[in-house]
Design a protein around this motif. Structure first.
Motif, mmCIF file in Angstrom:
data_model
loop_
_atom_site.group_PDB
_atom_site.id
_atom_site.type_symbol
_atom_site.label_atom_id
_atom_site.label_comp_id
_atom_site.label_asym_id
_atom_site.label_seq_id
_atom_site.Cartn_x
_atom_site.Cartn_y
_atom_site.Cartn_z
ATOM 1 N N VAL A 1 0.844 -1.204 0.000
ATOM 2 C CA VAL A 1 0.000 0.000 0.000
ATOM 3 C C VAL A 1 0.874 1.247 0.000
ATOM 4 O O VAL A 1 0.621 2.204 -0.755
ATOM 5 N N ARG A 2 1.907 1.241 0.819
ATOM 6 C CA ARG A 2 2.809 2.404 0.862
ATOM 7 C C ARG A 2 3.487 2.612 -0.485
ATOM 8 O O ARG A 2 3.625 3.745 -0.958
ATOM 9 N N ASP A 3 3.905 1.515 -1.111
ATOM 10 C CA ASP A 3 4.540 1.617 -2.435
ATOM 11 C C ASP A 3 3.567 2.200 -3.449
ATOM 12 O O ASP A 3 3.936 3.051 -4.275
ATOM 13 N N GLY A 4 2.316 1.732 -3.397
ATOM 14 C CA GLY A 4 1.314 2.229 -4.327
ATOM 15 C C GLY A 4 1.038 3.711 -4.145
ATOM 16 O O GLY A 4 0.936 4.461 -5.121
ATOM 17 N N LEU A 5 0.931 4.136 -2.894
ATOM 18 C CA LEU A 5 0.689 5.546 -2.617
ATOM 19 C C LEU A 5 1.880 6.395 -3.045
ATOM 20 O O LEU A 5 1.716 7.480 -3.616
ATOM 21 N N ARG A 6 3.069 5.898 -2.775
ATOM 22 C CA ARG A 6 4.265 6.634 -3.182
ATOM 23 C C ARG A 6 4.285 6.827 -4.698
ATOM 24 O O ARG A 6 4.610 7.904 -5.201
ATOM 25 N N GLY A 7 3.916 5.777 -5.429
ATOM 26 C CA GLY A 7 3.867 5.864 -6.880
ATOM 27 C C GLY A 7 2.824 6.852 -7.369
ATOM 28 O O GLY A 7 3.015 7.536 -8.384
ATOM 29 N N MET A 8 1.711 6.936 -6.648
ATOM 30 C CA MET A 8 0.658 7.885 -7.003
ATOM 31 C C MET A 8 1.120 9.322 -6.798
ATOM 32 O O MET A 8 0.989 10.172 -7.684
ATOM 33 N N PHE A 9 1.677 9.593 -5.635
ATOM 34 C CA PHE A 9 1.984 10.974 -5.266
ATOM 35 C C PHE A 9 3.185 11.540 -6.001
ATOM 36 O O PHE A 9 3.330 12.760 -6.106
ATOM 37 N N GLU B 1 3.638 11.674 -8.957
ATOM 38 C CA GLU B 1 3.164 12.358 -10.159
ATOM 39 C C GLU B 1 2.649 13.769 -9.861
ATOM 40 O O GLU B 1 2.419 14.549 -10.784
ATOM 41 N N GLN B 2 2.447 14.072 -8.586
ATOM 42 C CA GLN B 2 1.865 15.358 -8.197
ATOM 43 C C GLN B 2 2.960 16.310 -7.711
ATOM 44 O O GLN B 2 3.552 16.100 -6.659
ATOM 45 N N ALA B 3 3.214 17.355 -8.472
ATOM 46 C CA ALA B 3 4.308 18.266 -8.170
ATOM 47 C C ALA B 3 4.147 18.978 -6.828
ATOM 48 O O ALA B 3 5.139 19.335 -6.182
ATOM 49 N N ASP B 4 2.893 19.166 -6.416
ATOM 50 C CA ASP B 4 2.659 19.931 -5.184
ATOM 51 C C ASP B 4 2.467 19.048 -3.954
ATOM 52 O O ASP B 4 2.173 19.555 -2.865
ATOM 53 N N LEU B 5 2.601 17.722 -4.108
ATOM 54 C CA LEU B 5 2.447 16.801 -2.984
ATOM 55 C C LEU B 5 3.742 16.021 -2.806
ATOM 56 O O LEU B 5 4.133 15.251 -3.676
ATOM 57 N N GLU B 6 4.389 16.198 -1.671
ATOM 58 C CA GLU B 6 5.694 15.576 -1.437
ATOM 59 C C GLU B 6 5.657 14.649 -0.222
ATOM 60 O O GLU B 6 5.286 15.075 0.875
ATOM 61 N N ILE B 7 6.027 13.405 -0.403
ATOM 62 C CA ILE B 7 6.120 12.465 0.710
ATOM 63 C C ILE B 7 7.462 12.665 1.402
ATOM 64 O O ILE B 7 8.529 12.464 0.799
ATOM 65 N N VAL B 8 7.416 13.059 2.667
ATOM 66 C CA VAL B 8 8.652 13.340 3.405
ATOM 67 C C VAL B 8 8.979 12.237 4.413
ATOM 68 O O VAL B 8 10.004 12.288 5.097
ATOM 69 N N GLY B 9 8.095 11.230 4.533
ATOM 70 C CA GLY B 9 8.351 10.129 5.452
ATOM 71 C C GLY B 9 7.241 9.107 5.384
ATOM 72 O O GLY B 9 6.140 9.390 4.899
ATOM 73 N N GLU B 10 7.539 7.908 5.826
ATOM 74 C CA GLU B 10 6.530 6.860 5.889
ATOM 75 C C GLU B 10 6.847 5.924 7.036
ATOM 76 O O GLU B 10 7.977 5.882 7.536
ATOM 77 N N ARG C 1 -8.012 7.819 -7.288
ATOM 78 C CA ARG C 1 -6.805 8.552 -6.911
ATOM 79 C C ARG C 1 -6.996 10.067 -6.943
ATOM 80 O O ARG C 1 -6.429 10.780 -6.101
ATOM 81 N N GLU C 2 -7.776 10.572 -7.894
ATOM 82 C CA GLU C 2 -8.015 12.012 -7.938
ATOM 83 C C GLU C 2 -8.736 12.501 -6.692
ATOM 84 O O GLU C 2 -8.499 13.613 -6.213
ATOM 85 N N GLU C 3 -9.615 11.648 -6.160
ATOM 86 C CA GLU C 3 -10.308 12.003 -4.922
ATOM 87 C C GLU C 3 -9.335 12.050 -3.751
ATOM 88 O O GLU C 3 -9.442 12.912 -2.876
ATOM 89 N N VAL C 4 -8.374 11.130 -3.736
ATOM 90 C CA VAL C 4 -7.356 11.120 -2.682
ATOM 91 C C VAL C 4 -6.495 12.374 -2.779
ATOM 92 O O VAL C 4 -6.212 13.029 -1.766
ATOM 93 N N PHE C 5 -6.089 12.751 -3.992
ATOM 94 C CA PHE C 5 -5.282 13.963 -4.170
ATOM 95 C C PHE C 5 -6.040 15.189 -3.670
ATOM 96 O O PHE C 5 -5.489 16.031 -2.953
ATOM 97 N N ARG C 6 -7.315 15.286 -4.059
ATOM 98 C CA ARG C 6 -8.123 16.436 -3.626
ATOM 99 C C ARG C 6 -8.255 16.453 -2.114
ATOM 100 O O ARG C 6 -8.210 17.519 -1.481
ATOM 101 N N ALA C 7 -8.428 15.264 -1.515
ATOM 102 C CA ALA C 7 -8.605 15.179 -0.069
ATOM 103 C C ALA C 7 -7.350 15.638 0.665
ATOM 104 O O ALA C 7 -7.436 16.343 1.681
ATOM 105 N N VAL C 8 -6.183 15.255 0.175
ATOM 106 C CA VAL C 8 -4.928 15.666 0.814
ATOM 107 C C VAL C 8 -4.774 17.183 0.740
ATOM 108 O O VAL C 8 -4.410 17.832 1.731
ATOM 109 N N ARG C 9 -5.065 17.746 -0.424
ATOM 110 C CA ARG C 9 -4.945 19.207 -0.568
ATOM 111 C C ARG C 9 -5.953 19.928 0.328
ATOM 112 O O ARG C 9 -5.642 20.950 0.938
#
Length: 209
Positions: free
Chosen positions: A14-22, A24-33, A109-117
């Motif tokens: 799941v973490r790998d999948g989420l990392r792969g998703m994010f 692609e998004q220039a304004d969303l940065e994973i800084v830890g897991e 995934r678009e819903e997840v991106f919107r939710a994070v923002r």
């Protein structure tokens, strides 16, 4: 503005999948897991993220307890739950502990991106199914006695009187497994997670004399 994100989930896939998703998004940065709540808390304290995207049911520290500690230790971080569980015992404690949003893992995934923002901006985000549960509980915070079956009432009375599962089973001529099943239904209907809370809630709501 870049949203700094920490992911907490006990499944590496799941973490790998989420990392792969994010990525692609220039304004969303994973800084830890992290793979559990204790590790997630340490990572969040160190990284001070904008949003923590977390599962609920994890080994060790997880669920509402983790969310409560996280919001206390890292008050600037918004907690967004991403899980497969949407029962009252999962949703309501998480929201009460401080989660700003609650999504199911089958969300697009678009819903997840919107939710994070949205979470980073301090906006509440609830999937439709979760929103319905929260609204239902707000409108009817005290389930009626009729929601418990006659047998569930009997089991609850025995438990309130101090009976163990084995003793309740013997008194009702049923198996311990059946008693546990009745208790699970009682917990769900009362919105609690253990025997003590069930008894206390039942007395408060007038379900027990």
């Amino acid at each position: 503005m870049t949203v700094r994100l920490v992911i907490v989930d006990d499944h590496p896939v799941v973490r790998d999948g989420l990392r792969g998703m994010f990525v692609e998004q220039a304004d969303l940065e994973i800084v830890g897991e992290a793979g559990d709540g204790a590790e997630g808390l340490a990572v969040a304290v160190r990284e001070q993220p904008d949003v923590v995207l977390t599962d609920l049911r994890m080994p060790g520290l997880g669920g509402a307890e983790f969310i409560g500690l996280l919001t206390a230790r890292v008050p600037s971080a918004q907690v967004l739950v991403l899980t497969t569980y949407d029962g009252d015992d999962d949703v309501l404690p998480a929201v009460a502990a401080g989660a700003i949003g609650f999504l199911l893992k089958d969300s697009p995934r678009e819903e997840v991106f919107r939710a994070v923002r949205a979470a980073a901006a301090g906006e509440t985000v609830l999937s439709p199914a979760v929103a319905a549960r929260v609204l239902r509980r707000v409108r009817d915070p005290a389930p009626r006695a009729a929601e418990l079956s006659e047998r569930e009432h009997t089991v609850l009375r025995l438990v309130a009187g101090g009976a163990t599962n084995k003793e309740a089973a013997a008194a009702l001529f049923i198996s311990e497994t059946t008693v546990k099943t009745h208790l699970a239904h009682i917990y769900t209907k009362l919105g609690v997670s253990d025997r003590a809370a069930a008894v206390a809630t039942a007395y408060t709501r007038g379900l027990l004399p």
